[in-house]
Design a protein around this motif. Sequence first.
Motif, mmCIF file in Angstrom:
data_model
loop_
_atom_site.group_PDB
_atom_site.id
_atom_site.type_symbol
_atom_site.label_atom_id
_atom_site.label_comp_id
_atom_site.label_asym_id
_atom_site.label_seq_id
_atom_site.Cartn_x
_atom_site.Cartn_y
_atom_site.Cartn_z
ATOM 1 N N HIS A 1 0.858 -1.186 0.000
ATOM 2 C CA HIS A 1 0.000 0.000 0.000
ATOM 3 C C HIS A 1 0.891 1.231 0.000
ATOM 4 N N GLY A 2 1.004 1.845 -1.170
ATOM 5 C CA GLY A 2 1.859 3.016 -1.284
ATOM 6 C C GLY A 2 1.974 3.429 -2.733
ATOM 7 N N SER A 3 3.028 4.128 -3.024
ATOM 8 C CA SER A 3 3.296 4.521 -4.400
ATOM 9 C C SER A 3 3.764 3.279 -5.152
ATOM 10 N N GLN A 4 3.463 3.198 -6.460
ATOM 11 C CA GLN A 4 3.745 1.930 -7.155
ATOM 12 C C GLN A 4 5.231 1.622 -7.264
ATOM 13 N N GLY A 5 6.069 2.645 -7.109
ATOM 14 C CA GLY A 5 7.510 2.410 -7.161
ATOM 15 C C GLY A 5 7.960 1.455 -6.081
ATOM 16 N N CYS A 6 7.306 1.505 -4.919
ATOM 17 C CA CYS A 6 7.701 0.621 -3.813
ATOM 18 C C CYS A 6 7.594 -0.824 -4.246
ATOM 19 N N SER A 7 6.439 -1.198 -4.781
ATOM 20 C CA SER A 7 6.259 -2.606 -5.126
ATOM 21 C C SER A 7 7.181 -2.960 -6.297
ATOM 22 N N THR A 8 7.357 -2.034 -7.226
ATOM 23 C CA THR A 8 8.228 -2.305 -8.370
ATOM 24 C C THR A 8 9.674 -2.519 -7.932
ATOM 25 N N TYR A 9 10.148 -1.668 -7.046
ATOM 26 C CA TYR A 9 11.517 -1.811 -6.550
ATOM 27 C C TYR A 9 11.696 -3.116 -5.774
ATOM 28 N N MET A 10 10.683 -3.476 -4.986
ATOM 29 C CA MET A 10 10.822 -4.703 -4.192
ATOM 30 C C MET A 10 10.784 -5.934 -5.082
ATOM 31 N N ARG A 11 9.963 -5.867 -6.139
ATOM 32 C CA ARG A 11 9.959 -6.991 -7.083
ATOM 33 C C ARG A 11 11.314 -7.094 -7.760
ATOM 34 N N LEU A 12 11.811 -5.957 -8.196
ATOM 35 C CA LEU A 12 13.118 -5.921 -8.859
ATOM 36 C C LEU A 12 14.191 -6.586 -7.993
ATOM 37 N N THR A 13 14.254 -6.172 -6.734
ATOM 38 C CA THR A 13 15.288 -6.682 -5.835
ATOM 39 C C THR A 13 15.124 -8.189 -5.622
ATOM 40 N N ASN A 14 13.878 -8.627 -5.461
ATOM 41 C CA ASN A 14 13.629 -10.052 -5.269
ATOM 42 C C ASN A 14 13.905 -10.863 -6.529
ATOM 43 N N VAL A 15 13.459 -10.337 -7.663
ATOM 44 C CA VAL A 15 13.632 -11.083 -8.913
ATOM 45 C C VAL A 15 15.115 -11.209 -9.252
ATOM 46 N N GLU A 16 15.860 -10.151 -8.996
ATOM 47 C CA GLU A 16 17.303 -10.203 -9.281
ATOM 48 C C GLU A 16 17.982 -11.297 -8.466
#
Lengths: 537, 477
Positions: free
Chosen positions: B46-61
């Motif tokens: 729950h927040g700005s969409q960048g938060c979820s995008t960044y967390m996905r990025l870090t996890n996917v990497e």
Amino acid sequence: MTLSKVDMDELMAPFPDKVVRNRKKHIVQKDCTESCQQIEANTRTVPGIITQRGCCYAGCKGVVVGPIKDMVTITHGPIGCAYYSWGTRRNKIRADDNTPAEDLYGAMCFSTDMQESDIVFGGEKKLAKMIDEIVGIFHPRAINICATCPIGLIGDDLGAVSKAAEERHGIQVLHYDCEGYKGVSQSAGHHIANNQIMEHIIGKGTDKVDGKYLVNFLGEYNIGGDAWEIEKLLEQIGYKIVSTLTGDSAYVNIRNMHQVHLNLVQCHRSINYIADMMETKYGTPWLKVNFIGIEATIESLRDIAQCFGDKDLIKRTEFVIEKELAAVTPEIERYKKICNGKSAFAFVGGSRSHHYQYLLRDLGMDVTVAGYEFAHRDDYEGREVIPTIKSDADSRNIPELHIEADQEMYEEPHIHLKMSKEKYDELVASGKLGNYEGMYPDMVDGGIMIDDANHYETEELIEIFKPDLIFTGIKDKYISHKMGVPSKQMHSYDYSGPYTCFRGAVTFAEDVANALSTPAWKMITPPWDKADIEGGE
Amino acid sequence: MPDSNHTSSNRTDTAKQVNENQCHMCMPLGGVIAFKGVEGSMALVHGSQGCSTYMRLTNVEHYHEPIDVASSSLNEKQTIYGGEKNLKKALDNVRRVYNPKVIGILTTCLTETMGEDLNRIIASYKAEKGEIYTDIIPVSTPSYDKSHTEGFWTATRDIIAHYARKDIAYHRKINVIVPHISTADIKAIKLILDTWGVDYTLLPDYSMTLDRPFAGKYAKIPEGGTSTADIAEMSGGLVTIQFGLTCEESISPGHYLEENFGVPLINLPLPIGIGNTDMFMDALARITGKTMPKNLGYERGWLIDAMADSHKYNASARPAIYGEPELVYAYASLCLENGSVPSVIASGSVHSRLAPALDRLLEESDCDEMPVILEGADFSMIEAAALETGANIAIGHSGGRLLTENHDIRIVRAGFPIHDREGGQRILSAGYAGTLTFLDRFTNTLLEKKHSSYRELRKQELLSKIAAVTETGFTTE
């Protein structure tokens, strides 16, 4: 290649009606019998839809401001945002004549790491102290401060902190109000960064830059060394790049950008604001170029030469093209044998999904589905639609700079290009200057143009079009792997690159050929499950 | 701020404001990973969409897996009028497309600063929708509060708390709660439990969801994870084994179960290293009344054998160990057992019981030189301490890559995130067998460096001798 008509309602089936109505506007299947079809872009993301989009901060710090190599960029906020944007785009940097190694900060990441008390009592003091520390330790030439979400809410006055710090330390301290929630995607952050760079850095340099053909290379971020390939090529012909924006760029060079004769624009989305504003303020004409793809590179080189119209320059251009082409053709032909006739998807940022179509065409491949994460309508349909784009509340929240011609430094565009007014008018009439036609004209008939594609749609489109390869970001990369379709990461190139110009095309072709010929895909079915074809009865 | 309670002189206390090259991430990231360990679940940030995008990025990497994390995509307008409408829309869309059994909602610094009341919004959503299939679990994870490590613990505790009930009948199953470790380590711990033949519920179990075998088909929600039915039973469990020696009580899932439901807690260090694994085995022996299965005894024997063989190399190691508290503690004890006295032990987190745990460990170890212990550390501090103490190897995640680039201190990769090497999720170090694979990697990293630099060092030695002779020669003339 003939592509069948996609039933959009069926594609969107699981979404609620309202979402279907919204999303259908973001998808266009090209129909050659019609004129350019309208697509909706740069509007709010549907919550909960698993978008690939990032935020305003990502566009400002992560894309535009972060790569400036001799500025310390501070992320003001709690720890996450700084960490997540640390080195993720592989923007390569190196020392050069103007910037010694000790002035490089590109590998580092700075955060105010705000704690609860900072949120409650404000983070200005902490930020100010941090700037003092950074100046004390590193003595940077200038500092950027990028805001994250909570900053706008708690009301830290970044302008006041920057101004006071400038006075204390005698260096420029720029601040960017790029809170993540602003705008609808990274795009807002590009605009905010463009504004600050235009207003506070460009034009402040007084060192005269010498050179017969001075250019800036805008919208090139030197991922995997892309900008260096371009620089090598342009220098061979006789151009001098004063600065890129912002791959391997330096604050000291950006200050002198106003002295160029011509601006070259690679990524239109992230940097067209500065190209436009420089044209208004200094009269500098700009040309959209594309150095991804061999044919595209050749065309771009010829276009640039035409802008100056100098016979020697045109001759040198042709000489270099011939030389480079001869060097790479045998290798390209080798990889083309593997790539030819294959189809691909491209979902990337705001320009690559278009640019890479040229390079793939060089390899005999077609892009059947292409889309941007955060582009605007002009990136799909071309700049002529700009006057018809309705501005909404989200874009109005991003300030537009009011730019006027600079009384001392403005020169007519034809004087920049050292040509007569008549000759310049001819050039303008050719339609190349200050123009971008967008992705649409290059899409194949029946191909899909999709804006802000989400996880679900990506998966469905893979099922429908069954591409041989997908060019995308890392977030959706592994969906396609799970479906048995290889993918290539186009934000940071899977630690490969450079992909620009002639030699870059070979590296790219090799990577694509490798992806297409991965033996693992052939071993999915174990031998005991395979039909006994040879043995028979 | 970096811990102020420390008195021992070998600790570097700091009041510096700048966090230069971070060694920790934000709180909701840990929460996302914990929810990936629940069967049929989706995380919604729950927040700005960048938060979820960044967390996905870090996890996917790190995991090289599709990782779906939804976002309520707040814009400027919602920061003024509240994010309720967006959150409800997001819940609608996630339910329609994914139909998850569980949606974990994690807050961000944005929505926490806005003061969003998740419980009220969820209650109102449920009132609007009536009976729904999906369980909605809110977790408060403001990133200005703690780090991803504590986000993981907090979410795990809240998941348990959501299902825990007083009326669960006591049963013989044991609860096993793991910290944020690699999927390979979760699998290793499960294998040990299976070998002992105990009935258990392990939470959060992301060993399959974040490391899916290829199946030719993409499942929107992957197979695996701890089932909600099993989680609900945890409040009636026989005992909880939690690998959370460094976890503060206030967010400790095991402590929560003990405090509220009387499930006895055995709080252990991760079973990495022989001593720590012995403690795990001992606990299982006491719980089950059985003796350790024979093959685990062999594994212990092989480990001892290898430790003795490789000590001639490992004794020269001075590792800098950094990362999340629980892993850092476990690797520190493994190193001490092998004569590799750590030079630096560092964590980005400040909200853990790492320091007192290390105090006890070091006290028992009677090493000559005490390591530098850093909490709330960034890599500028770790690097400085590593150079000062003569670190010649490091253990930790990819964040420390500059140690190698700038100082040729090679890193035995472990922890999260590993984005510059393949197979971060497959890094194995748990159990006797896992410890042995880790130890071999550690020893061989030392050897690789030794072999690759040996000639160069000798050459330099010789050259400096020659230079000294020439110099004296000139001066005497």
